[in-house]
Design a protein around this motif. Structure first.
Motif, PDB file in Angstrom:
ATOM      1  N   ALA A   1       0.733  -1.254  -0.151  1.00 18.73           N
ATOM      2  CA  ALA A   1       0.361  -0.133  -0.049  1.00 18.73           C
ATOM      3  C   ALA A   1       1.310   1.374   0.215  1.00 18.73           C
ATOM      4  N   GLY A   2       2.360   1.283   0.718  1.00 20.74           N
ATOM      5  CA  GLY A   2       2.787   2.718   0.576  1.00 20.74           C
ATOM      6  C   GLY A   2       4.520   2.137   1.352  1.00 20.74           C
ATOM      7  N   ALA A   3       5.403   2.846   1.134  1.00 18.29           N
ATOM      8  CA  ALA A   3       6.559   2.731   1.790  1.00 18.29           C
ATOM      9  C   ALA A   3       7.017   4.114   2.778  1.00 18.29           C
ATOM     10  N   PHE A   4       7.525   3.967   3.566  1.00 20.09           N
ATOM     11  CA  PHE A   4       7.659   4.806   5.040  1.00 20.09           C
ATOM     12  C   PHE A   4       9.357   5.372   5.390  1.00 20.09           C
ATOM     13  N   ARG A   5       9.374   6.289   5.586  1.00 21.54           N
ATOM     14  CA  ARG A   5      10.593   6.648   6.407  1.00 21.54           C
ATOM     15  C   ARG A   5      11.086   5.494   8.097  1.00 21.54           C
ATOM     16  N   SER A   6       9.717   6.593   8.595  1.00 19.87           N
ATOM     17  CA  SER A   6       9.386   6.212  10.430  1.00 19.87           C
ATOM     18  C   SER A   6       8.639   5.245  10.439  1.00 19.87           C
ATOM     19  N   GLU A   7       8.977   3.935  11.512  1.00 22.40           N
ATOM     20  CA  GLU A   7       7.938   3.474  12.517  1.00 22.40           C
ATOM     21  C   GLU A   7       7.089   3.467  12.399  1.00 22.40           C
ATOM     22  N   LYS A   8       6.911   4.828  12.998  1.00 21.97           N
ATOM     23  CA  LYS A   8       5.389   5.939  13.334  1.00 21.97           C
ATOM     24  C   LYS A   8       4.271   5.762  12.749  1.00 21.97           C
ATOM     25  N   ASN A   9       5.432   6.528  11.128  1.00 21.49           N
ATOM     26  CA  ASN A   9       4.030   6.726   9.975  1.00 21.49           C
ATOM     27  C   ASN A   9       4.092   5.251   9.463  1.00 21.49           C
TER      28      ASN A   9
ATOM     29  N   GLU B   1      -2.543 -15.533  -6.549  1.00 26.72           N
ATOM     30  CA  GLU B   1      -3.704 -15.127  -5.947  1.00 26.72           C
ATOM     31  C   GLU B   1      -3.250 -12.957  -5.273  1.00 26.72           C
ATOM     32  N   ALA B   2      -1.937 -12.670  -5.703  1.00 27.93           N
ATOM     33  CA  ALA B   2      -1.623 -11.267  -5.512  1.00 27.93           C
ATOM     34  C   ALA B   2      -2.287 -10.673  -6.371  1.00 27.93           C
ATOM     35  N   GLU B   3      -2.237 -10.876  -7.630  1.00 29.64           N
ATOM     36  CA  GLU B   3      -2.723 -10.586  -9.441  1.00 29.64           C
ATOM     37  C   GLU B   3      -3.985  -9.856  -8.673  1.00 29.64           C
ATOM     38  N   LEU B   4      -5.060 -10.986  -8.118  1.00 28.37           N
ATOM     39  CA  LEU B   4      -6.426 -11.292  -8.259  1.00 28.37           C
ATOM     40  C   LEU B   4      -7.204 -10.334  -7.576  1.00 28.37           C
ATOM     41  N   VAL B   5      -5.953  -9.824  -5.893  1.00 33.92           N
ATOM     42  CA  VAL B   5      -6.800  -8.459  -4.798  1.00 33.92           C
ATOM     43  C   VAL B   5      -6.273  -7.586  -5.549  1.00 33.92           C
ATOM     44  N   LYS B   6      -5.228  -7.537  -6.693  1.00 34.83           N
ATOM     45  CA  LYS B   6      -4.552  -6.039  -6.744  1.00 34.83           C
ATOM     46  C   LYS B   6      -5.880  -5.472  -7.726  1.00 34.83           C
ATOM     47  N   ASN B   7      -6.212  -6.785  -8.596  1.00 32.31           N
ATOM     48  CA  ASN B   7      -7.322  -6.153 -10.037  1.00 32.31           C
ATOM     49  C   ASN B   7      -8.481  -5.458  -8.858  1.00 32.31           C
ATOM     50  N   LYS B   8      -9.295  -6.815  -7.487  1.00 28.50           N
ATOM     51  CA  LYS B   8     -10.099  -6.160  -7.292  1.00 28.50           C
ATOM     52  C   LYS B   8      -9.585  -5.067  -6.905  1.00 28.50           C
ATOM     53  N   LEU B   9      -8.747  -4.680  -5.913  1.00 28.72           N
ATOM     54  CA  LEU B   9      -8.069  -3.455  -5.667  1.00 28.72           C
ATOM     55  C   LEU B   9      -9.163  -2.212  -6.421  1.00 28.72           C
ATOM     56  N   TYR B  10      -8.157  -2.288  -7.132  1.00 30.27           N
ATOM     57  CA  TYR B  10      -8.469  -1.532  -8.498  1.00 30.27           C
ATOM     58  C   TYR B  10      -9.548  -0.901  -9.097  1.00 30.27           C
ATOM     59  N   LYS B  11     -10.864  -1.648  -9.206  1.00 34.43           N
ATOM     60  CA  LYS B  11     -11.991  -2.313 -10.099  1.00 34.43           C
ATOM     61  C   LYS B  11     -13.066  -1.500  -9.124  1.00 34.43           C
ATOM     62  N   GLU B  12     -12.926  -2.324  -7.788  1.00 36.32           N
ATOM     63  CA  GLU B  12     -14.062  -2.255  -7.193  1.00 36.32           C
ATOM     64  C   GLU B  12     -14.087  -0.636  -5.909  1.00 36.32           C
ATOM     65  N   GLU B  13     -12.617  -0.284  -5.310  1.00 39.28           N
ATOM     66  CA  GLU B  13     -12.648   0.709  -4.792  1.00 39.28           C
ATOM     67  C   GLU B  13     -11.080   1.197  -5.322  1.00 39.28           C
TER      68      GLU B  13
ATOM     69  N   ILE C   1      -7.687   1.928  -6.037  1.00 40.44           N
ATOM     70  CA  ILE C   1      -6.917   1.974  -5.507  1.00 40.44           C
ATOM     71  C   ILE C   1      -5.628   1.144  -6.034  1.00 40.44           C
ATOM     72  N   GLU C   2      -4.788   1.839  -6.129  1.00 42.70           N
ATOM     73  CA  GLU C   2      -3.826   1.201  -6.683  1.00 42.70           C
ATOM     74  C   GLU C   2      -2.426   0.837  -5.924  1.00 42.70           C
ATOM     75  N   SER C   3      -1.979  -0.269  -5.667  1.00 47.23           N
ATOM     76  CA  SER C   3      -1.181  -1.104  -5.219  1.00 47.23           C
ATOM     77  C   SER C   3      -0.027  -1.303  -6.402  1.00 47.23           C
ATOM     78  N   TRP C   4       1.191  -2.320  -6.129  1.00 49.27           N
ATOM     79  CA  TRP C   4       2.405  -2.300  -6.566  1.00 49.27           C
ATOM     80  C   TRP C   4       2.787  -4.005  -5.682  1.00 49.27           C
ATOM     81  N   LEU C   5       3.358  -5.065  -6.532  1.00 50.52           N
ATOM     82  CA  LEU C   5       3.374  -6.110  -6.231  1.00 50.52           C
ATOM     83  C   LEU C   5       5.055  -6.431  -5.814  1.00 50.52           C
ATOM     84  N   LEU C   6       5.233  -6.569  -4.223  1.00 52.30           N
ATOM     85  CA  LEU C   6       6.715  -7.007  -3.937  1.00 52.30           C
ATOM     86  C   LEU C   6       7.103  -8.078  -3.728  1.00 52.30           C
ATOM     87  N   ILE C   7       8.032  -9.103  -4.118  1.00 54.53           N
ATOM     88  CA  ILE C   7       8.541 -10.302  -4.602  1.00 54.53           C
ATOM     89  C   ILE C   7      10.099 -10.750  -3.100  1.00 54.53           C
ATOM     90  N   ASP C   8       9.678 -11.178  -2.258  1.00 53.79           N
ATOM     91  CA  ASP C   8      11.036 -11.633  -1.755  1.00 53.79           C
ATOM     92  C   ASP C   8      11.664 -12.848  -1.919  1.00 53.79           C
TER      93      ASP C   8
END
Length: 309
Positions: free
Chosen positions: A242-250, A288-300, A302-309
């Motif tokens: 959903a996002g990336a942050f510099r501080s742990e608080k954020n 599974e990840a792409e299915l949820v990503k497309n659902k977030l964009y179409k229904e709400e 919301i843009e997101s990106w995929l991170l792979i370990d």
């Protein structure tokens, strides 16, 4: 009831939030830009506006209030109408309405409602952790060129060298050669003797080692007990960010906000760029990840990106 809080929560996810009988708060995505001559950089953001002509109940805010207050849909309509009545009464008395993290509404001299948004809050989820920054003025240094003075040198004249008699050197060379041959012969004989002595010592040591090995008896008093193996949990290497942050608080703040919206959010480890990613969820497969990503964009939307370990 904190109606402005529920409106603020929905502005993170939707472009239009209508308050029945009052008006609608609209959001429009604005790209990153440079502000002014001081090189002030602004990240992408959602710009909030207000339209008092849109008053019909679309069910979005009412359903959200019913869920958050744990009440029925009908009671949510009643509570929203009560809050709106207080807001309209305040505007009729020419008092300002302060909506936390959204803005303020007041009546101007022509009896029109004026909305002044708060720019401190950025409702664009993908811009979490991106703050405004200013680049200082770049000062250029002037390189001064200095003249290099080369002194002219006098030409070098080669004079013929007088030949001298060095006949005595051949005798010195013969003596040196004789001494060198003698020293070489001595060194060869000495090295051979050292090699012979070393070989005898190594042979004696090897015989002693073999003798000790033949006499040794090996046994185990206490056998090692069986090792218990721990089965690791199944990996979920695909993370929907959903996002990336510099501080742990954020990062924790973003995680809490996503959990309030119904996502199974969690905080990942800090990456090589010093940022802490926050994920909507993690999955076993990329499908599974792409299915949820497309659902977030179409229904709400919301843009997101995929991170792979």
């Amino acid at each position: 009831m904190l109606l402005d809080k529920y409106i603020s929560e929905l502005l993170y996810r939707y472009q239009c939030v209508t308050v029945p009988g009052f008006g609608a708060f609209l959001s429009e995505i604005e790209s990153a830009k440079i502000n002014g001559s001081a090189c002030s950089f602004l990240p992408p953001r959602k710009v909030i506006s207000f339209n008092s002509q849109i008053k019909n109940n679309d069910g979005l805010l009412t359903s959200h209030v019913a869920q958050r207050e744990n009440i029925t849909y009908g009671n949510a309509i009643i509570k929203i109408a009560s809050e709106v009545k207080l807001w309209i009464a305040a505007l009729e008395n020419k008092d300002k309405i302060f909506l936390n993290n959204i803005g303020e509404i007041y009546v101007n001299g022509e009896y029109n409602w004026v909305f002044q948004p708060y720019n401190e809050t950025n409702y664009l989820v993908t811009s979490f952790g991106l703050n405004q920054f200013v680049i200082p003025e770049v000062k250029r240094e002037v390189l001064l060129t200095q003249a290099v003075v080369v002194e002219e040198k006098e030409p070098v004249v080669l004079l013929p060298e007088k030949r001298k008699n060095y006949s005595y050197l051949k005798y010195a060379a013969a003596i040196t050669l004789f001494l060198g041959a003698g020293l070489t012969t001595y060194k060869i004989m000495h090295d051979r003797q050292v090699a012979t002595d070393t070989l005898l010592v190594q042979k004696e040591v090897q015989e002693e080692v073999q003798h000790r090995i033949q006499q040794a008896t090996f046994f185990i008093d206490n056998p090692v007990s069986a090792v218990a193996l721990t089965v690791k949990e199944e990996k979920r290497p695909y993370h929907l960010i959903a996002g990336a942050f510099r501080s742990e608080k954020n990062a924790e703040k973003a995680k809490k906000l996503l959990e309030e919206q119904g996502y199974q959010a969690h905080v990942l480890e800090k990456n090589n760029y010093g940022l802490i990613p926050v994920a909507y969820g993690s999955f076993k497969t990329v499908e599974e990840a792409e299915l949820v990503k497309n659902k977030l964009y179409k229904e709400e939307n919301i843009e997101s990106w995929l991170l792979i370990d």
